[in-house]
Design a protein around this motif. Sequence first.
Motif, mmCIF file in Angstrom:
data_model
loop_
_atom_site.group_PDB
_atom_site.id
_atom_site.type_symbol
_atom_site.label_atom_id
_atom_site.label_comp_id
_atom_site.label_asym_id
_atom_site.label_seq_id
_atom_site.Cartn_x
_atom_site.Cartn_y
_atom_site.Cartn_z
ATOM 1 N N TRP A 104 -6.200 -4.716 2.545
ATOM 2 C CA TRP A 104 -7.177 -4.375 1.519
ATOM 3 C C TRP A 104 -8.499 -5.057 1.801
ATOM 4 O O TRP A 104 -8.544 -6.249 2.090
ATOM 5 C CB TRP A 104 -6.653 -4.766 0.135
ATOM 6 C CG TRP A 104 -5.534 -3.872 -0.302
ATOM 7 C CD1 TRP A 104 -4.198 -4.094 -0.174
ATOM 8 C CD2 TRP A 104 -5.673 -2.579 -0.900
ATOM 9 N NE1 TRP A 104 -3.487 -3.017 -0.664
ATOM 10 C CE2 TRP A 104 -4.359 -2.082 -1.118
ATOM 11 C CE3 TRP A 104 -6.765 -1.792 -1.281
ATOM 12 C CZ2 TRP A 104 -4.129 -0.840 -1.697
ATOM 13 C CZ3 TRP A 104 -6.531 -0.558 -1.869
ATOM 14 C CH2 TRP A 104 -5.217 -0.094 -2.066
ATOM 15 N N TRP B 203 0.340 3.054 -11.175
ATOM 16 C CA TRP B 203 1.039 3.533 -9.968
ATOM 17 C C TRP B 203 0.008 3.937 -8.918
ATOM 18 O O TRP B 203 -1.098 4.358 -9.262
ATOM 19 C CB TRP B 203 1.864 4.781 -10.278
ATOM 20 C CG TRP B 203 2.931 4.649 -11.306
ATOM 21 C CD1 TRP B 203 2.788 4.730 -12.659
ATOM 22 C CD2 TRP B 203 4.331 4.441 -11.078
ATOM 23 N NE1 TRP B 203 4.005 4.593 -13.280
ATOM 24 C CE2 TRP B 203 4.972 4.412 -12.343
ATOM 25 C CE3 TRP B 203 5.104 4.278 -9.924
ATOM 26 C CZ2 TRP B 203 6.345 4.232 -12.483
ATOM 27 C CZ3 TRP B 203 6.476 4.098 -10.060
ATOM 28 C CH2 TRP B 203 7.083 4.073 -11.324
ATOM 29 N N ASN B 204 0.408 3.879 -7.641
ATOM 30 C CA ASN B 204 -0.453 4.504 -6.629
ATOM 31 C C ASN B 204 -0.176 6.006 -6.601
ATOM 32 O O ASN B 204 0.649 6.517 -7.365
ATOM 33 C CB ASN B 204 -0.253 3.847 -5.249
ATOM 34 C CG ASN B 204 1.068 4.232 -4.592
ATOM 35 O OD1 ASN B 204 2.024 4.623 -5.252
ATOM 36 N ND2 ASN B 204 1.128 4.111 -3.272
ATOM 37 N N ILE C 242 -8.719 1.075 -5.156
ATOM 38 C CA ILE C 242 -8.329 0.523 -6.449
ATOM 39 C C ILE C 242 -9.548 -0.041 -7.163
ATOM 40 O O ILE C 242 -10.506 -0.486 -6.521
ATOM 41 C CB ILE C 242 -7.245 -0.569 -6.314
ATOM 42 C CG1 ILE C 242 -7.698 -1.688 -5.368
ATOM 43 C CG2 ILE C 242 -5.927 0.033 -5.858
ATOM 44 C CD1 ILE C 242 -6.758 -2.872 -5.317
ATOM 45 N N MET D 106 0.602 -6.563 -6.343
ATOM 46 C CA MET D 106 1.096 -5.248 -5.899
ATOM 47 C C MET D 106 2.541 -5.391 -5.448
ATOM 48 O O MET D 106 2.901 -6.368 -4.798
ATOM 49 C CB MET D 106 0.263 -4.729 -4.728
ATOM 50 C CG MET D 106 -1.136 -4.337 -5.085
ATOM 51 S SD MET D 106 -1.949 -3.651 -3.629
ATOM 52 C CE MET D 106 -3.560 -3.337 -4.305
ATOM 53 N N ASN E 205 -6.052 5.136 -1.040
ATOM 54 C CA ASN E 205 -5.867 3.719 -1.307
ATOM 55 C C ASN E 205 -7.208 3.091 -1.685
ATOM 56 O O ASN E 205 -7.829 2.354 -0.922
ATOM 57 C CB ASN E 205 -5.266 3.018 -0.077
ATOM 58 C CG ASN E 205 -3.754 3.107 -0.076
ATOM 59 O OD1 ASN E 205 -3.127 3.256 -1.122
ATOM 60 N ND2 ASN E 205 -3.148 3.022 1.097
ATOM 61 N N GLY F 109 0.833 -1.211 0.000
ATOM 62 C CA GLY F 109 0.000 0.000 0.000
ATOM 63 C C GLY F 109 0.850 1.235 0.000
ATOM 64 O O GLY F 109 2.061 1.172 -0.090
ATOM 65 N N GLY F 110 0.233 2.376 0.109
ATOM 66 C CA GLY F 110 0.963 3.632 0.046
ATOM 67 C C GLY F 110 1.588 3.994 1.371
ATOM 68 O O GLY F 110 1.138 3.589 2.428
ATOM 69 N N ASP G 284 5.504 -3.188 -3.464
ATOM 70 C CA ASP G 284 5.904 -2.022 -2.684
ATOM 71 C C ASP G 284 7.376 -1.752 -2.973
ATOM 72 O O ASP G 284 8.254 -2.548 -2.655
ATOM 73 C CB ASP G 284 5.690 -2.286 -1.186
ATOM 74 C CG ASP G 284 5.881 -1.036 -0.348
ATOM 75 O OD1 ASP G 284 6.899 -0.353 -0.535
ATOM 76 O OD2 ASP G 284 5.013 -0.742 0.491
ATOM 77 N N GLN H 81 -10.621 -1.093 -1.040
ATOM 78 C CA GLN H 81 -9.980 0.031 -0.346
ATOM 79 C C GLN H 81 -9.273 -0.488 0.892
ATOM 80 O O GLN H 81 -9.503 -1.616 1.334
ATOM 81 C CB GLN H 81 -11.023 1.080 0.025
ATOM 82 C CG GLN H 81 -12.101 0.595 0.983
ATOM 83 C CD GLN H 81 -13.120 1.697 1.287
ATOM 84 O OE1 GLN H 81 -13.622 2.349 0.395
ATOM 85 N NE2 GLN H 81 -13.419 1.890 2.559
ATOM 86 N N TRP I 262 -5.796 2.972 -10.030
ATOM 87 C CA TRP I 262 -5.565 3.339 -8.623
ATOM 88 C C TRP I 262 -6.005 4.797 -8.436
ATOM 89 O O TRP I 262 -5.631 5.664 -9.215
ATOM 90 C CB TRP I 262 -4.087 3.181 -8.286
ATOM 91 C CG TRP I 262 -3.798 3.038 -6.816
ATOM 92 C CD1 TRP I 262 -4.211 3.840 -5.803
ATOM 93 C CD2 TRP I 262 -3.008 1.997 -6.198
ATOM 94 N NE1 TRP I 262 -3.747 3.400 -4.589
ATOM 95 C CE2 TRP I 262 -3.004 2.266 -4.797
ATOM 96 C CE3 TRP I 262 -2.307 0.897 -6.675
ATOM 97 C CZ2 TRP I 262 -2.309 1.462 -3.895
ATOM 98 C CZ3 TRP I 262 -1.625 0.098 -5.770
ATOM 99 C CH2 TRP I 262 -1.629 0.372 -4.387
#
Length: 447
Positions: free
Chosen positions: A13, A351-352, A432, A369, A430, A5-6, A371, A444, A425
């Motif tokens: 999620w 991309w996030n 998607i 995903m 967050n 995640g960001g 990171d 989310q 995204w």
Amino acid sequence: MAGAGGGGNDVQWCFSQVKGAIDDDVAEADIISTVEFNHSGELLATGDKGGRVVIFQQELESKNQPQCRGEYNVYSTFQSHEPEFDYLKSLEIEEKINKIRWLPQKNAAQFLLSTNDKTIKLWKISERDKRPEGYNLKEEDGRYRDPTTVTTLRVPVFHPMDLMVEASPRRVFANAHTYHINSISVNSDCETYLSADDLRINLWNLEITDHSFNIVDIKPANMEELTEVITAAEFHPNQCNTFVYSSSKGTIRLCDMRVSALCDQHSKLFEEPEDPSNRSFFSEIISSISDVKFSHSGRYMMTRDYLTVKIWDLNMESRPVETYQVHEYLRSKLCSLYENDCIFDKFECCWNGNDSVVMTGSYNNFFRMFDRGYRQDVTLEASRESSKPRSVLKPRKVCTGGKRKKDEISVDSLDFNKKILHTAWHPQDNIIAVATTNNLYIFQDKL
């Protein structure tokens, strides 16, 4: 790790929503072909093979549940493209929407570009909640009155009405592509955009529909000498003179429109030398790039080929700075994937909001995903089984051989008809959106 995640946190999620019919018997026209958030993330557009565009709007957060983000509900649905027939070439032109791109919002209305194989259209999406009443020369039912019967003048007034969302075509950009359009990209100057097909890239002004400038042409004089095609193209997010395009040979060319009007000579060529140990009959097919996306910062770009996602630094052309294996376990299955044509599937990537995580799809309705900061990755699944509201998605693992653990899935039991080609995204949160065949899943993070 619960999930990528960001912001470097472990994000859990959760399922939020699923759109579309549950039927196993899917109509071809209902298959989703593109997904795109607008610049604020308030609107989410999907296009399908039936030529329709469906726009979802995020509801305002409810006062009862301030910690819960608003859901996306249908805002507008319209028929963007119709099937056509090219009588000169005796070819049917599908209505399928290949790409949707939002324009930055400048006033109360929203604008988006949608394209099928041949024609690009600029749509205006606007709201109307008032209607004028009290015309002098018209009855309320729309019939015109005889001017000689008008004895007094009245001032028309606006009365409130139920909200109506109108989608109207403002421009139609046609007859500029001989081959199928695979990409459109709006320039950061908000005045121009590019469209790319297999052999050419054209530059358009959003106000001018009757001509465009050809900025890349890789068509050889003799088509028998054709060795590669253009697979994707995109403008730099903040340098209006710079764009990139990728090829079926696995190369990415960065071009500068300040150098010359025809950008056949690239400024930079990004290409990774092939590993001789991995050379096979399928090498050329799986090295073809299916998507290219600049990071929001403009420093990096991401490319997706059949087995990997690669992150390139624009300052280093010799090799990618990061390579992520999406489904390396399929390398041993390439022969059967070639026979059922899955090896030609075109997966997209995104991309996030802060460029720290990238996402792309796979088979069996899995999506991946990665990171970038923590070098962690996760495989999640979009399925009806885990579609209880707020239910946390469990990471999935694929077993390639040996003894299979309880929660693992064997590589031999993957369903290649279920695939996630299109993902998006939210630009700030967050949230998607993941398109399976005819369903749109929205996930989310758990707040």
